[in-house]
Enzyme design. Structure first.
Site: not given
Ligand code: BDP
Length: 584
Positions: A169, A397, A454
């Site tokens: 990402d 990840e 998250y």
């Molecule tokens: C995580 C990743 C990171 C992404 C982030 C996101 O490690 O690189 O930018 O999520 O979704 O899974 O903002």
């Protein structure tokens, strides 16, 4: 590999400037700035979306006064792989976009002569590169709509066009991202230096050389006073009453070892600090250290991923403004200048390899491990002397829960290799994705556990009360594992200026409420030794239905203007350090 230096016997000619560039052999040359990513230097969409080879060229003259010296080119990073041609002849090739390499010019070009330097760059990413990409494959975000005839036909067409999407990402910025320098040393030269600090001031060292000569070392304190000396390729010297290197808000004290070898001289700076894990605590110089600072990217308008020292300085000053003491080099090794700056500024670094995008289990089937090991060793060799570096991260990840044994067999040898390679034997981690943590064998096996979560954003979206409930449940599971744990990513996309009293997702109020909720869970648990919000600043990504002008999880906008959450963390982190809350 030593960072280039200019002194009484070594020289550097910086080749930064405007070079010639073309995206295909049948196009006319045009101008391009080096160092910088090429992608945003032209409004031509081909620059932004290009996948494949690109060509750079420049001319320079080797000063005649370098006769009798060892002369080489030093490329700090060409992304993702490069072939180097000197006067039309292939001189070197290098795989990997984030670590330096050298090209020996002796025998290829004479001092006093003009040299035509050409660099062929390949930005393609696939299952044999780090980071991982998908040639003609699936986007990081977005639906595949499998089975829909027209969509499948569209995907085949994309493959024919050579589409190359990241499995990660962040935007796949490419080109000559870091400086290119013509360097000279005497023919007998210092090849590498390792310094092993100890709190007692009894410092071990090792100097690797090529050629013949005697080795002597003089050590200077920050005021330039000589405090120790030694001789020989390996040994130790004693600094009495040493000043320690301490992270912010302490003093990041640095010493310099001046090494003489025959006619060569090299200054290696170092800090005296110790990193250790005891139970669930992470100790720096015997004191519990709490990681608090947002993860970063090398990302900015115009430069892309190109080195920008002014930006780096601004970022570190904003870290001080925030009261932050660390960052992770998500998701690749950064430019060497940033580590030296953090040595001087007391910012702690979690140093990550470019192993990102390994979220599909089939990645373990490919022959990536030997190359991954090479990259890990090169990273450690490059950065081993930086006091700011306190943890190695093997990657970000990967899939670790679907095939836990396979994942363990892939990562555990890399974990061992990091320990074997690092003379300072720093703690090692692998950053874990939100997953079925009970099934995961490898993430809990690390010295310090880094978990990206998250709750309340990608899952239980917008429902912060339930996010708190779920996150607490997971933290209960980690509580008896006896490891220090860092929440190494958490965040919410936030459009600067979007406000909502409610507070709704994407608003500045939601970002603050999200962090208040998750931080409250962290504050209840003494085994949590760090919080690293995702991300320091908004950053560019490839296009997708979940990205509005890039990833907007920054505490700052891409041009470094604070969102409400930056002010929130500024207060929190100053209070954590026992500092008064800043008024402005
Ligand atoms: C995580 C990743 C990171 C992404 C982030 C996101 O490690 O690189 O930018 O999520 O979704 O899974 O903002």
């Amino acid at each position: 590999m030593l960072y280039p230096q200019s002194n009484s016997v070594r020289t550097i000619l910086d080749l930064s400037g405007i070079w010639s560039f073309r995206l295909s052999q049948d196009k006319a040359w045009q101008n391009i700035a080096v160092p910088a990513s090429y992608n945003d230097q032209s409004p031509d969409p081909e620059f932004r979306n290009h996948a494949g080879l690109a060509w750079y060229r420049t001319r320079f003259t080797i000063p005649a006064l370098l006769k009798g010296q060892r002369i080489f080119l030093r490329f700090d990073a060409v992304t993702h792989s490069a072939r180097i041609f000197i006067n039309g002849q292939e001189a070197a090739a290098h795989r990997g976009g984030f670590l330096p390499f050298e090209v020996d010019l002796n025998g290829l070009a004479e001092p006093g002569s003009e040299v035509l330097l050409e660099v062929e760059v390949d930005n393609r990413i696939n299952h044999s590169t780090l980071p991982i990409g998908t040639e003609g494959g699936t986007a990081f975000f977005g639906s595949d709509n499998p089975g829909i005839t027209a969509v499948e036909a569209g995907k085949r067409r994309q493959q024919e066009k050579g589409i190359n999407l990241p499995a990660f990402d962040f935007f796949n910025y490419a080109g000559i991202n870091r400086p290119v320098r013509l360097c000279s040393t005497p023919l007998s030269y210092i090849e590498d230096v390792t310094i092993l600090p100890a709190l007692s001031g009894d410092i071990r060292y090792c100097v690797e050389t090529v050629g013949s000569g005697d080795i002597t070392i003089d050590v200077f304190d920050a005021d330039g006073q000589k405090v120790a000396s030694a001789s020989g390729a390996e040994g130790h010297f004693q600094i009495s009453q040493p000043h320690l290197w301490e992270p912010w808000p302490g003093t990041p004290y640095l010493y310099t070892a001046r090494i003489h070898f025959g006619g060569d001289v090299y200054d290696q700076s170092f800090g005296i600090r110790e990193v250790r894990i005891e139970g669930t605590q992470f100790l720096i110089n015997g004191k519990p250290f709490h990681f608090h600072g947002p993860c970063k990217h090398e990302d900015s308008p115009f430069h892309g991923r190109g080195l920008d020292q002014c930006l780096n300085m601004t970022d570190i000053n904003l870290y001080h403004w925030l009261g932050a003491n660390c960052f992770r080099t998500s998701h690749y090794p950064y430019a060497e200048e940033m580590y030296s700056l953090c040595d001087r500024e007391g910012i702690v670094i979690v140093n990550e390899t470019p192993a990102v995008g390994m979220w599909a289990d089939e990645h373990y089937g490919w022959d990536l491990a030997p190359y991954h090991a090479e990259v890990l060793k090169a990273l450690i060799r490059r950065d081993k002397n930086h006091p700011s570096v306190v943890v190695w991260s093997l990657g970000n990840e990967p899939s670790t829960d679907a095939m836990p044994d396979k994942a363990y067999d892939y990562w555990w040898p890399l974990y061992q290799l990091a320990h074997e390679t690092d003379p300072q034997n720093r703690p090692v981690t692998l950053v874990g994705c939100q997953n079925i943590y009970e099934k995961d064998r490898i993430i809990p096996a690390m010295d310090i556990v880094f978990i990206n979560r998250y709750y309340g954003w990608y899952n239980l979206s917008g429902d912060l009360e339930t996010a708190r409930y779920a996150f607490r449940m997971e933290l209960d599971w980690w509580a008896d594992k006896g490891k220090p744990i860092v929440l190494s990513e958490y965040g919410a996309d936030t459009i600067a200026g979007l406000h909502s009293a409610a507070p709704d997702m994407f608003s500045e109020e939601f970002q603050v409420a999200y962090y208040e909720t998750i931080n409250a869970c962290l504050d209840e648990r003494p085994f949590i030794v760090g919080e690293m919000p995702w991300n320091y600043a908004d950053f560019s990504t490839c296009q997708g239905p979940m990205r509005v002008g890039g990833n907007r999880k920054g505490l700052f906008t891409r041009d470094r203007r604070p969102k409400m959450a930056a002010h929130y963390f500024r207060k929190r982190w100053h209070l954590m350090e026992g500092k008064s809350i800043p008024e402005h």
